[in-house]
Motif scaffolding. Structure first.
Motif, short mmCIF file in Angstrom:
data_model
loop_
_atom_site.label_atom_id
_atom_site.label_comp_id
_atom_site.label_asym_id
_atom_site.label_seq_id
_atom_site.Cartn_x
_atom_site.Cartn_y
_atom_site.Cartn_z
N ALA A 290 35.24 29.80 38.55
CA ALA A 290 36.60 29.43 38.94
C ALA A 290 37.62 30.33 38.26
O ALA A 290 38.59 30.78 38.88
N ALA A 291 37.37 30.64 36.98
CA ALA A 291 38.31 31.50 36.24
C ALA A 291 38.34 32.90 36.83
O ALA A 291 39.41 33.51 36.97
N ALA A 292 37.16 33.39 37.20
CA ALA A 292 37.10 34.74 37.77
C ALA A 292 37.88 34.80 39.09
O ALA A 292 38.64 35.73 39.34
N TYR A 293 37.70 33.76 39.90
CA TYR A 293 38.41 33.74 41.19
C TYR A 293 39.92 33.61 40.99
O TYR A 293 40.71 34.23 41.69
N ARG A 294 40.30 32.78 40.00
CA ARG A 294 41.73 32.60 39.71
C ARG A 294 42.37 33.93 39.33
O ARG A 294 43.47 34.24 39.77
N GLU B 10 38.43 55.64 49.54
CA GLU B 10 39.11 55.11 48.35
C GLU B 10 38.08 54.73 47.29
O GLU B 10 37.08 54.09 47.59
N LYS B 11 38.33 55.15 46.06
CA LYS B 11 37.39 54.85 44.96
C LYS B 11 38.17 54.23 43.82
O LYS B 11 38.46 54.86 42.82
N ASP B 12 38.52 52.96 43.99
CA ASP B 12 39.36 52.25 43.04
C ASP B 12 38.47 51.53 42.02
O ASP B 12 37.72 50.63 42.37
N PRO B 13 38.56 51.90 40.74
CA PRO B 13 37.70 51.25 39.73
C PRO B 13 37.91 49.74 39.69
O PRO B 13 36.97 48.99 39.40
N ALA B 14 39.11 49.28 39.99
CA ALA B 14 39.38 47.84 39.95
C ALA B 14 38.53 47.09 40.97
O ALA B 14 38.17 45.93 40.77
N PHE B 15 38.18 47.76 42.07
CA PHE B 15 37.35 47.11 43.10
C PHE B 15 35.95 46.85 42.56
O PHE B 15 35.34 45.80 42.85
N VAL B 16 35.43 47.76 41.76
CA VAL B 16 34.09 47.58 41.17
C VAL B 16 34.11 46.36 40.25
O VAL B 16 33.21 45.51 40.27
N THR B 17 35.18 46.24 39.46
CA THR B 17 35.33 45.08 38.57
C THR B 17 35.43 43.80 39.38
O THR B 17 34.78 42.79 39.07
N MET B 18 36.24 43.84 40.42
CA MET B 18 36.44 42.66 41.25
C MET B 18 35.13 42.16 41.83
O MET B 18 34.80 40.96 41.77
N MET B 19 34.33 43.06 42.38
CA MET B 19 33.08 42.67 43.01
C MET B 19 32.08 42.16 41.98
O MET B 19 31.29 41.25 42.23
N THR C 184 46.80 47.78 47.46
CA THR C 184 45.58 48.36 46.89
C THR C 184 44.34 47.82 47.60
O THR C 184 44.41 46.83 48.32
N MET C 185 43.24 48.48 47.33
CA MET C 185 41.93 48.04 47.86
C MET C 185 41.64 46.59 47.44
O MET C 185 41.13 45.80 48.24
N THR C 186 41.98 46.24 46.20
CA THR C 186 41.67 44.87 45.75
C THR C 186 42.60 43.85 46.41
O THR C 186 42.19 42.72 46.69
N GLU C 187 43.84 44.25 46.68
CA GLU C 187 44.75 43.33 47.38
C GLU C 187 44.26 43.10 48.81
O GLU C 187 44.26 41.97 49.30
#
Ligand SMILES: [Zn+2]
Length: 284
Positions: free
Chosen positions: A59-63, A112-121, A258-261
């Motif tokens: 839940a925290a990760a999704y939040r 697109e190679k966004d490092p934040a996307f790797v973290t998100m996944m 961004t990719m994560t948005e």
């Protein structure tokens, strides 16, 4: 010195392609390589939606990403509903036959190679399949390594992102088989799924894909744009088993987002219709 003529030509073509197809449908092109083999069905990890290991942590990760956790995905079927008959034609699919309220996420090209996307996944553990084109990732194959290591599906999307219907059978085979060799060599796992750029294919594509070791040609039902999904069906709703297409895109292609948005918005669109995300490789 300077850029060789054929390279310049490729860059110009690529730019034109990108501009022409950006907001329309599947698969914009991108920018402009790697290569030894093993057959994968067992990735090192398997992301599963709604993994119940630690509900509070989930839940925290999704939040953190502005989301609510997904309902757990159902257990994978004992027998895969889509299979290639021995010696038969490669199946072409846009969805998976199922009654469960599940969809499958696929992400194309690799520009697109966004490092934040790797973290998100890594944090969300939502499974997806990446259809990678050499021309889009050859400047940074390493970016996708952690995503492959996380257990997300690795799939083939040609060497140069052509409209395969305009190519000879031999040229089609080269586009598919050579990218198969590159991805296998680079990531140590042989893709089983293939997506033709723009969703354009013909019988020669099917034959070539089979010769290159592909088990299914994967099209799609919905295409994620910047904030909305484009639906093929008139009811503009997700249906059980739909395959959803998105792209590795950044702010220059997403009007500043961004990719994560874009990914968070896509996940919300799926959740608000009461669906969860399952792993395509469990079904085909
Ligand atoms: Zn594409």
């Amino acid at each position: 010195m300077g850029i060789p003529h054929h390279v310049k030509k490729t860059i110009v073509l690529w730019a034109a392609l990108t501009a022409a197809t950006l907001l329309v449908t599947g698969c914009t092109a991108d920018r402009p390589a790697g290569t030894a083999p093993t057959r994968s069905s067992a990735p090192t990890a398997t992301p599963t939606t709604g993994t119940p290991e630690d509900p509070a942590a989930t839940a925290a990760a999704y939040r953190k990403w502005g989301l609510k956790p997904f309902a757990p995905a159902p257990a994978p079927p004992a027998a895969k509903p889509v299979r290639r008959a021995p010696g038969g034609p490669v199946p072409v699919i846009s969805d998976i036959p199922t009654k469960d309220k599940i969809v499958f996420i696929t992400i194309d090209d690799g520009a697109e190679k966004d490092p934040a996307f790797v973290t998100m996944m890594k944090e969300l553990k939502v499974p997806f399949t990446m259809f990678l084109t050499d021309a889009a990732i050859r400047n940074d194959y390493a970016y996708f390594q952690p995503l492959v290591a996380q257990g997300h599906g690795l799939a083939n999307h040609t060497l140069t992102h052509p409209d395969l219907r305009t190519l000879s059978p031999q040229a089609q085979r080269r586009e598919i088989c050579d990218q198969q060799t590159k991805l296998t060599g680079r990531y140590g796992t042989a893709p089983r799924l293939f997506r033709p750029p723009y969703g354009n294919w013909n019988e020669a594509t099917r034959t070539a894909a089979g010769q290159c070791g592909i088990d299914a040609i994967v099209l799609w039902r919905e295409s994620m744009q910047i904030t909305n999904m484009q639906y093929q069906r008139g009811d503009r709703k997700l249906h059980p088993g739909d395959i959803v297409l998105a792209h590795f895109r950044g702010p220059s292609e997403l009007k500043g987002r961004t990719m994560t948005e874009m990914t968070a918005t896509m996940l919300r669109r799926i959740q608000e219709q009461g669906f969860t995300v399952a792993r395509l490789e469990d079904y085909v």
